[in-house]
Design a protein around this motif. Structure first.
Motif, PDB file in Angstrom:
ATOM      1  N   GLU A  34       0.838  -1.210   0.000  1.00 46.54           N
ATOM      2  CA  GLU A  34       0.000   0.000   0.000  1.00 46.54           C
ATOM      3  C   GLU A  34       0.865   1.250   0.000  1.00 46.54           C
ATOM      4  O   GLU A  34       0.531   2.250  -0.661  1.00 46.54           O
ATOM      5  N   GLU A  35       1.983   1.211   0.739  1.00 48.20           N
ATOM      6  CA  GLU A  35       2.922   2.347   0.716  1.00 48.20           C
ATOM      7  C   GLU A  35       3.475   2.557  -0.694  1.00 48.20           C
ATOM      8  O   GLU A  35       3.606   3.696  -1.157  1.00 48.20           O
ATOM      9  N   ALA A  36       3.792   1.457  -1.388  1.00 47.26           N
ATOM     10  CA  ALA A  36       4.310   1.562  -2.750  1.00 47.26           C
ATOM     11  C   ALA A  36       3.294   2.229  -3.666  1.00 47.26           C
ATOM     12  O   ALA A  36       3.653   3.083  -4.494  1.00 47.26           O
ATOM     13  N   LEU A  37       2.030   1.876  -3.527  1.00 46.00           N
ATOM     14  CA  LEU A  37       0.991   2.468  -4.375  1.00 46.00           C
ATOM     15  C   LEU A  37       0.751   3.937  -4.039  1.00 46.00           C
ATOM     16  O   LEU A  37       0.426   4.721  -4.931  1.00 46.00           O
ATOM     17  N   ARG A  38       0.903   4.295  -2.778  1.00 48.87           N
ATOM     18  CA  ARG A  38       0.764   5.721  -2.432  1.00 48.87           C
ATOM     19  C   ARG A  38       1.883   6.539  -3.078  1.00 48.87           C
ATOM     20  O   ARG A  38       1.686   7.694  -3.459  1.00 48.87           O
ATOM     21  N   LEU A  39       3.048   5.927  -3.205  1.00 52.64           N
ATOM     22  CA  LEU A  39       4.177   6.616  -3.837  1.00 52.64           C
ATOM     23  C   LEU A  39       4.080   6.592  -5.357  1.00 52.64           C
ATOM     24  O   LEU A  39       4.522   7.519  -6.033  1.00 52.64           O
ATOM     25  N   ASP A  40       3.517   5.504  -5.903  1.00 56.06           N
ATOM     26  CA  ASP A  40       3.422   5.348  -7.355  1.00 56.06           C
ATOM     27  C   ASP A  40       2.228   4.440  -7.662  1.00 56.06           C
ATOM     28  O   ASP A  40       2.329   3.217  -7.546  1.00 56.06           O
ATOM     29  N   SER A  41       1.135   5.032  -8.067  1.00 51.86           N
ATOM     30  CA  SER A  41      -0.103   4.266  -8.300  1.00 51.86           C
ATOM     31  C   SER A  41       0.004   3.345  -9.512  1.00 51.86           C
ATOM     32  O   SER A  41      -0.889   2.511  -9.725  1.00 51.86           O
ATOM     33  N   ALA A  42       1.074   3.472 -10.302  1.00 54.62           N
ATOM     34  CA  ALA A  42       1.238   2.635 -11.497  1.00 54.62           C
ATOM     35  C   ALA A  42       2.004   1.345 -11.211  1.00 54.62           C
ATOM     36  O   ALA A  42       2.321   0.607 -12.150  1.00 54.62           O
ATOM     37  N   ARG A  43       2.275   1.043  -9.954  1.00 57.12           N
ATOM     38  CA  ARG A  43       2.994  -0.188  -9.618  1.00 57.12           C
ATOM     39  C   ARG A  43       2.009  -1.352  -9.691  1.00 57.12           C
ATOM     40  O   ARG A  43       1.391  -1.752  -8.711  1.00 57.12           O
ATOM     41  N   TRP A  44       1.877  -1.911 -10.880  1.00 51.16           N
ATOM     42  CA  TRP A  44       0.873  -2.948 -11.119  1.00 51.16           C
ATOM     43  C   TRP A  44       1.126  -4.206 -10.298  1.00 51.16           C
ATOM     44  O   TRP A  44       0.176  -4.871  -9.865  1.00 51.16           O
ATOM     45  N   GLU A  45       2.405  -4.519 -10.043  1.00 53.01           N
ATOM     46  CA  GLU A  45       2.714  -5.724  -9.284  1.00 53.01           C
ATOM     47  C   GLU A  45       2.237  -5.613  -7.838  1.00 53.01           C
ATOM     48  O   GLU A  45       1.898  -6.633  -7.207  1.00 53.01           O
ATOM     49  N   ALA A  46       2.182  -4.369  -7.321  1.00 51.54           N
ATOM     50  CA  ALA A  46       1.650  -4.162  -5.975  1.00 51.54           C
ATOM     51  C   ALA A  46       0.145  -4.424  -5.965  1.00 51.54           C
ATOM     52  O   ALA A  46      -0.387  -5.044  -5.036  1.00 51.54           O
ATOM     53  N   HIS A  47      -0.554  -3.924  -6.992  1.00 57.16           N
ATOM     54  CA  HIS A  47      -1.996  -4.214  -7.095  1.00 57.16           C
ATOM     55  C   HIS A  47      -2.236  -5.730  -7.186  1.00 57.16           C
ATOM     56  O   HIS A  47      -3.150  -6.267  -6.549  1.00 57.16           O
ATOM     57  N   ALA A  49      -4.419  -3.394 -11.837  1.00 57.45           N
ATOM     58  CA  ALA A  49      -3.120  -3.830 -12.372  1.00 57.45           C
ATOM     59  C   ALA A  49      -3.177  -3.947 -13.886  1.00 57.45           C
ATOM     60  O   ALA A  49      -2.249  -3.527 -14.594  1.00 57.45           O
ATOM     61  N   LEU A  50      -4.270  -4.505 -14.405  1.00 59.50           N
ATOM     62  CA  LEU A  50      -4.382  -4.728 -15.848  1.00 59.50           C
ATOM     63  C   LEU A  50      -4.514  -3.423 -16.631  1.00 59.50           C
ATOM     64  O   LEU A  50      -4.177  -3.377 -17.813  1.00 59.50           O
ATOM     65  N   LYS A  51      -4.979  -2.368 -15.991  1.00 58.28           N
ATOM     66  CA  LYS A  51      -5.045  -1.076 -16.669  1.00 58.28           C
ATOM     67  C   LYS A  51      -3.645  -0.526 -16.944  1.00 58.28           C
ATOM     68  O   LYS A  51      -3.451   0.258 -17.870  1.00 58.28           O
ATOM     69  N   VAL A  52      -2.685  -0.963 -16.127  1.00 60.73           N
ATOM     70  CA  VAL A  52      -1.307  -0.505 -16.281  1.00 60.73           C
ATOM     71  C   VAL A  52      -0.495  -1.465 -17.140  1.00 60.73           C
ATOM     72  O   VAL A  52       0.312  -1.063 -17.976  1.00 60.73           O
ATOM     73  N   HIS A  53      -0.718  -2.773 -16.922  1.00 58.30           N
ATOM     74  CA  HIS A  53       0.110  -3.787 -17.587  1.00 58.30           C
ATOM     75  C   HIS A  53      -0.718  -5.050 -17.786  1.00 58.30           C
ATOM     76  O   HIS A  53      -1.195  -5.637 -16.806  1.00 58.30           O
ATOM     77  N   VAL A  54      -0.889  -5.460 -19.034  1.00 60.12           N
ATOM     78  CA  VAL A  54      -1.649  -6.681 -19.330  1.00 60.12           C
ATOM     79  C   VAL A  54      -0.714  -7.871 -19.149  1.00 60.12           C
ATOM     80  O   VAL A  54       0.150  -8.130 -19.978  1.00 60.12           O
ATOM     81  N   SER A  55      -0.894  -8.555 -18.035  1.00 61.00           N
ATOM     82  CA  SER A  55      -0.020  -9.670 -17.668  1.00 61.00           C
ATOM     83  C   SER A  55      -0.816 -10.970 -17.639  1.00 61.00           C
ATOM     84  O   SER A  55      -1.889 -11.025 -17.029  1.00 61.00           O
TER      85      SER A  55
END
Length: 306
Positions: free
Chosen positions: A149-162, A185-191
């Motif tokens: 959650e801290e990672a997402l607050r710093l960078d909401s595009a961290r798809w692996e955190a989502h 996560a999929l909005k940032v990176h289709v994995s």
């Protein structure tokens, strides 16, 4: 390369084909990760490959990336350690070391490498996300969730955190929350991995059609993704398309094992006639005595007699 191998155990380095020097140079301000690596780096210094002095930092990093992509974790580690020797405070190098340690299931070392980054740059969302993944591997869900959650607050595009937060939500039964994280996560990176996780979340929630659609999407993105293939076969059987499920399982295993799997799923759902037919088919086509199918058939017969 192949000039030296390194194994790590519990935060200490075990050197193969070399012995650490008996005299140590005092380095009072070393970080914990530096202390773990120091003996190995001293030996590495004395046993460098011929090209060690001629390669730049970027060239060592590139070599490590290529070796890791090929699955050669030992040689990748050596290349990254050469990079680290040239620039011990280089955050991209420390990130790579942390990820490779995690690949090698050296979770304590992965944590030390990633915490070294946070000592250098507290605002590194990438290091916090990676450390959250390490904590998830260590089954420390509270610490993992906090870091992610801290990672997402710093960078909401961290798809692996989502994605990891989605896994945590599924583990506590919050499938709606999990779906929201996977979709973010999929909005940032289709994995393919995230698509598979999304499908499994729908499966856990009982939405089998949505689950099947997501597993199919994962396989469209990566036809070699065996976990998605297995999950698609599983949900297809759950939907009652048994012959299709046999064909899907058959892409991963021998035909008798595929029939046995579908039989077992039928048995677990109380569809005893269908289960018996699949077990008998597995036994019939097996090139040798199929222990599992025979044991399942006996178990089915006991269930029917009760």
């Amino acid at each position: 390369m192949g000039y030296l191998k390194i194994l790590f155990f519990g935060g200490s380095a075990l050197l193969l084909a070399a012995c650490a020097p008996t005299t140590q140079i005092a380095q009072p301000d070393l970080r914990p990760y530096d202390k773990v690596l120091a003996p190995f780096l001293q030996v590495l210094e004395s046993r460098q490959p011929e090209e060690a002095g001629s390669l730049t930092l970027d060239e060592w990093i590139k070599r490590g990336d290529e070796l890791r992509a090929k699955g050669d974790k030992d040689e990748a580690m050596l290349a990254y350690l050469q990079s680290y020797k040239l620039s011990p405070n280089n955050i991209p190098v420390l990130l790579r070391l942390g990820r490779l340690h995690r690949d090698r299931h050296e979770l304590e070392l992965a944590e030390l490498a990633l915490r070294s980054i946070l000592d250098l740059e507290q605002s590194s969302a990438e290091a916090r996300a990676d450390l959250g993944l390490v904590k998830l591997d260590q089954r420390d869900r509270v610490a993992a969730e906090q870091l992610l959650e801290e990672a997402l607050r710093l960078d909401s595009a961290r798809w692996e955190a989502h994605d990891a937060l989605g896994v945590l939500a599924d583990l506590r039964g919050d499938h709606g929350g999990a779906v929201a994280h996977y979709e973010a996560a999929l909005k940032v990176h289709v994995s393919p991995m995230v698509l598979n996780n999304l499908g499994y979340s729908y499966y856990l929630a009982g939405d089998l059609e949505q689950a099947r659609a997501r597993f199919q999407q994962a396989l469209s993105a990566d036809p070699s993704f065996q976990r998605a293939q297995y999950n698609l076969a599983l949900v297809t059987a759950k939907l009652g398309s048994y012959q299709e499920a046999v064909a899907l399982f058959g892409k991963l295993m021998e035909p008798d094992a595929a029939y046995n799997n579908v039989g077992y799923l039928c048995m677990m759902e109380g569809k005893y006639d269908e289960a018996e037919a699949f077990f008998r088919k597995a036994i019939e086509i097996s090139p040798k005595y199929n222990v599992i199918a025979n044991e399942n058939l006996k178990a089915l017969q006991r269930m029917r007699s009760n």
